[in-house]
Design an enzyme around this catalytic site. Sequence first.
Site, PDB file in Angstrom:
ATOM      1  N   ASP A  37       0.828  -1.202  -0.060  1.00 34.37           N
ATOM      2  CA  ASP A  37       0.069  -0.157   0.002  1.00 34.37           C
ATOM      3  C   ASP A  37       0.840   1.206  -0.020  1.00 34.37           C
ATOM      4  O   ASP A  37       0.864   2.163  -0.717  1.00 34.37           O
ATOM      5  CB  ASP A  37      -0.876  -0.017   1.254  1.00 34.37           C
ATOM      6  CG  ASP A  37      -1.769   1.198   1.442  1.00 34.37           C
ATOM      7  OD1 ASP A  37      -2.703   1.551   0.416  1.00 34.37           O
ATOM      8  OD2 ASP A  37      -1.256   2.043   2.316  1.00 34.37           O
ATOM      9  N   GLU A 109      -1.344  -5.308  -4.127  1.00 37.39           N
ATOM     10  CA  GLU A 109      -0.613  -4.315  -3.203  1.00 37.39           C
ATOM     11  C   GLU A 109       0.346  -5.539  -2.672  1.00 37.39           C
ATOM     12  O   GLU A 109       1.666  -4.851  -2.445  1.00 37.39           O
ATOM     13  CB  GLU A 109      -1.258  -3.647  -2.139  1.00 37.39           C
ATOM     14  CG  GLU A 109      -2.273  -2.510  -2.486  1.00 37.39           C
ATOM     15  CD  GLU A 109      -3.053  -1.947  -1.449  1.00 37.39           C
ATOM     16  OE1 GLU A 109      -3.373  -0.832  -1.610  1.00 37.39           O
ATOM     17  OE2 GLU A 109      -3.379  -2.652  -0.511  1.00 37.39           O
TER      18      GLU A 109
END
Length: 218
Positions: A37, A109
């Site tokens: 992320d 991610e």
Amino acid sequence: MADRITHPFQNPELLQQALRHRSAGAPHNERLEFLGDALVNLVVAEALHQRWPKADEGTLTRARASLVRESALAELARRLELGARIELGPGELKSGGHRRDSILADALEAVVAAIHLDAGFEACRRVVLPWFEAMIAELPEGKADKDPKTRLQEWLQGRQLPRPSYRLVDTRGDDHARIFQVSCETSEPALAEQAEASSLRVAEQLAAERLLARLEKK
């Protein structure tokens, strides 16, 4: 799939972990997702900062948010054909978890983090940035659309109407696969639209977008 990702892993176990949902047991991809992320945000923020030298902070922030939102990352995961390769537990597999935006976005991610851990940030950026090129190119230069909740509120305020309200209608599913159903409502005019998503924030945005579309047609 390696061809889609375009990174030859020196440690294939990193990729395996990145594509293992926690419902399939440990080691799963949640820690990689946490790192990924941050990496995705950095890669996208750096690209926007370089390409839009005259854009202010607010514009850059909104542009980044539009590029790294769950639905956008899930769409990238579909282009990379990650869904079929995600390892899921029996319950998630039965419920079609490989098609769920939240699971796809998390896996993307995690894959980004796996590339970083396998080869370093420069290699990670070289691989990941092209995934976002088309979406960046589609954004009006120096501008980024405001999110639907903001646009709806501004539309109503511009006509001296009360702010919209948001109501949680229902939640369902297990803790790791929760679905939220939200209603976005206005009192003047009396209208309401509902939407559901795997996060409360996204459900509110979708409901606001649907309501704004109705208002703009009136």
